[in-house]
Design a protein around this motif. Sequence first.
Motif, short mmCIF file in Angstrom:
data_model
loop_
_atom_site.label_atom_id
_atom_site.label_comp_id
_atom_site.label_asym_id
_atom_site.label_seq_id
_atom_site.Cartn_x
_atom_site.Cartn_y
_atom_site.Cartn_z
N ASP A 142 27.34 13.86 5.85
CA ASP A 142 27.34 15.33 5.81
C ASP A 142 27.60 15.85 4.41
N ARG A 143 28.50 15.20 3.69
CA ARG A 143 28.75 15.62 2.31
C ARG A 143 27.49 15.41 1.48
N PHE A 144 26.79 14.31 1.79
CA PHE A 144 25.57 14.02 1.04
C PHE A 144 24.57 15.15 1.20
N GLU A 145 24.46 15.66 2.41
CA GLU A 145 23.49 16.73 2.64
C GLU A 145 23.81 17.94 1.76
N ASP A 146 25.11 18.32 1.70
CA ASP A 146 25.49 19.48 0.89
C ASP A 146 25.05 19.31 -0.55
N ILE A 147 25.46 18.17 -1.12
CA ILE A 147 25.21 18.01 -2.55
C ILE A 147 23.72 17.81 -2.83
N PHE A 148 23.01 17.26 -1.88
CA PHE A 148 21.57 17.07 -2.03
C PHE A 148 20.88 18.42 -2.15
N LEU A 194 0.80 -1.22 0.00
CA LEU A 194 0.00 0.00 0.00
C LEU A 194 0.83 1.26 0.00
N ALA A 195 2.14 1.14 0.15
CA ALA A 195 2.96 2.35 0.26
C ALA A 195 2.96 3.10 -1.06
N THR A 196 3.08 4.41 -0.99
CA THR A 196 3.14 5.21 -2.21
C THR A 196 4.57 5.58 -2.57
N GLY A 197 5.52 5.17 -1.77
CA GLY A 197 6.91 5.48 -2.12
C GLY A 197 7.83 4.77 -1.17
N PHE A 198 9.05 4.49 -1.64
CA PHE A 198 10.04 3.84 -0.80
C PHE A 198 11.34 4.62 -0.83
N LEU A 199 12.09 4.52 0.25
CA LEU A 199 13.43 5.08 0.28
C LEU A 199 14.33 3.97 0.81
N HIS A 200 15.27 3.52 -0.01
CA HIS A 200 16.22 2.50 0.44
C HIS A 200 17.53 3.19 0.73
N VAL A 201 18.05 2.99 1.92
CA VAL A 201 19.32 3.61 2.29
C VAL A 201 20.25 2.52 2.78
N ALA A 202 21.46 2.50 2.26
CA ALA A 202 22.45 1.54 2.76
C ALA A 202 23.61 2.34 3.28
N LEU A 203 23.96 2.11 4.55
CA LEU A 203 25.12 2.81 5.07
C LEU A 203 25.85 1.92 6.04
N ASN A 204 27.04 2.36 6.43
CA ASN A 204 27.79 1.55 7.38
C ASN A 204 27.86 2.30 8.71
N ALA A 205 28.46 1.67 9.67
CA ALA A 205 28.46 2.25 11.02
C ALA A 205 29.34 3.48 11.11
N GLN A 206 30.14 3.75 10.07
CA GLN A 206 31.00 4.94 10.11
C GLN A 206 30.32 6.13 9.45
N ARG A 207 29.00 6.09 9.37
CA ARG A 207 28.23 7.21 8.82
C ARG A 207 28.54 7.49 7.35
N GLU A 208 28.92 6.46 6.63
CA GLU A 208 29.14 6.67 5.20
C GLU A 208 27.97 6.03 4.45
N LEU A 209 27.36 6.81 3.58
CA LEU A 209 26.25 6.28 2.80
C LEU A 209 26.80 5.49 1.63
N CYS A 210 26.27 4.28 1.44
CA CYS A 210 26.73 3.50 0.30
C CYS A 210 25.75 3.61 -0.86
#
Lengths: 296, 267
Positions: free
Chosen positions: B214-220, A228-244
């Motif tokens: 944090d870099r992601f926020e800037d570029i976003f 039923l959702a109208t949108g999804f956001l998939h986020v993959a990151l690691n524990a060092q705050r880096e978004l993959c």
Amino acid sequence: MRPPSPSIPEREFIFTSLTQSLRLDGRQLLEMRKPTITFGEELGWVECSFGKTRVYAAVDAKMVKPPPERPYEGIITIHSEISPMASPEYEPGRTSEEEVTITRMLDKVLRRSDAVDKESLCVLAGQRVWHLRLTVHCLADAGNMLDCACLAGIVALKHFRRPEVEVVGDEVTVHPPTERAPLPLSLHHTPLCLTFAFFPESSSKTATSTSSTKTTTVLDPSLLESRLATGFLHVALNAQRELCVVQKAGGVPLTEDEILPLIKEVAVSRVRELDAIVESRLKEDWEQRKKFVEVR
Amino acid sequence: MVRQMVVESVYCKILNDGGFRSDGRRQYELRDINIDLGQQGSADGSASVSHGLTQVLVSVFGPREAKMRSQTIHDRANINVEVAVAPFSTGERRRRGRGDKRILEFASTIKSTFEPVIQTALYPRSQIDIFVQILQQDGGVLQACINATTLALASAGIPLLDFVCAVTGGVHSTSPLLDLTTLEENDVPHVTVAVMPRTGKVTLVTMETRLHVDRFEDIFRVGCEAGKVIHKEMRAAVKERTRSVGSGGGPDVGDRDVVMEERMEDY
């Protein structure tokens, strides 16, 4: 074949209860199901479940000749499958859209994000490298198979031990696990995936007005919620705050201020918790195996 | 005499000390946008968009009767997106099959981006076909596809809630860059953002490379602003097209143009 959509009473009920921050299984809006990780007999065999969603992953390695354009790197291939036992919507042989999403996300999260150090998989440059094969099978679908599959994949990679190799000049000797203790793979980081689902505040089927319609966000949607959702956001990151990986492919439009806090605060804290759970389970399992295996 | 081939290694700096990029642009400068809304074959709407060297052609057919009854939805139009990548589009000739997962993902991304934007409730049991042809790839392919699809849909007269404007952004050691070429995309973590300019809301965010939060926020944030700039170009192109189509009419063309101009002002 398109799945039968949820009935109108179901839809109305879910939307109204979400506006009151109530979920069908009693969770909070941003609460994840607790993952259960079970390890198999062999190293690299893992089964992950989020509630009733079950996925298993297995890693196996063999030595091959590397392609000429990349002689110093190992090869990682990911094979993922949704078996029809997961849900009556999946047909054998036909790739459904969900399967494409899962395959692509697994590829991005585990391969493109350089989770595994490929150069450490090189045995003899230009001649022999390790070819790791990660197989992911989705067994049961109760919503959010993607997160479960990514978790199973990364835990399998962390759990796997490859045989030790000795290189003398040009001669390569592979020591079987009974002779010498196998070595863990060298992972740069542990990417973990989270899925958010969005629902419009109004109970109408399509958001026909672009005026301020507040959306309700839910973490780790169940099967009904994801239908039923109208949108999804998939986020993959690691524990060092880096978004993959960040993937919001269409669906209901959101403002920057709705997306950023989800990523910056909610995702970061959940991933830290998940990471801690993964590490503790791996340690527990290793303690049990220590009695039979020589520890390195 | 043995002739020796001297291979020069060309090292291109992504952003040099003078603040210029490898193709001479500034940090936040977008590439040249070329929009052509001329008619293509029997398509109801078509658009050819190029961002610098990246060129994409989109043709839209519809709303029309669905080819397969089983795919119709009783209260909405079905959107079908097919993406084809020309083998000569990249530096090395490479033929990609139709079942290639990357291409399927592309198509499903475009489809889910436009599903909430196209007013499908107005055309139940019909089908809208969007055919995307990627002619040249030099970075920002998804961005070009989305922009071209918006324009093709607008040129086909399909009612949309708003434009969808997409732009790519990247971060090169804390300095954000916009509209990346292939050279930059290979080196630098990048994000593709698509916004709906009237409300400023974001419909699409994709990122495949590792980047700190944090870099992601800037570029976003920068990407969202840049979407509005692209919107201006797209609006001008649609206006121009409407004017040229509208002025191909009869003697009372003068009044019609004024009315059209006024209507376009609110758009």
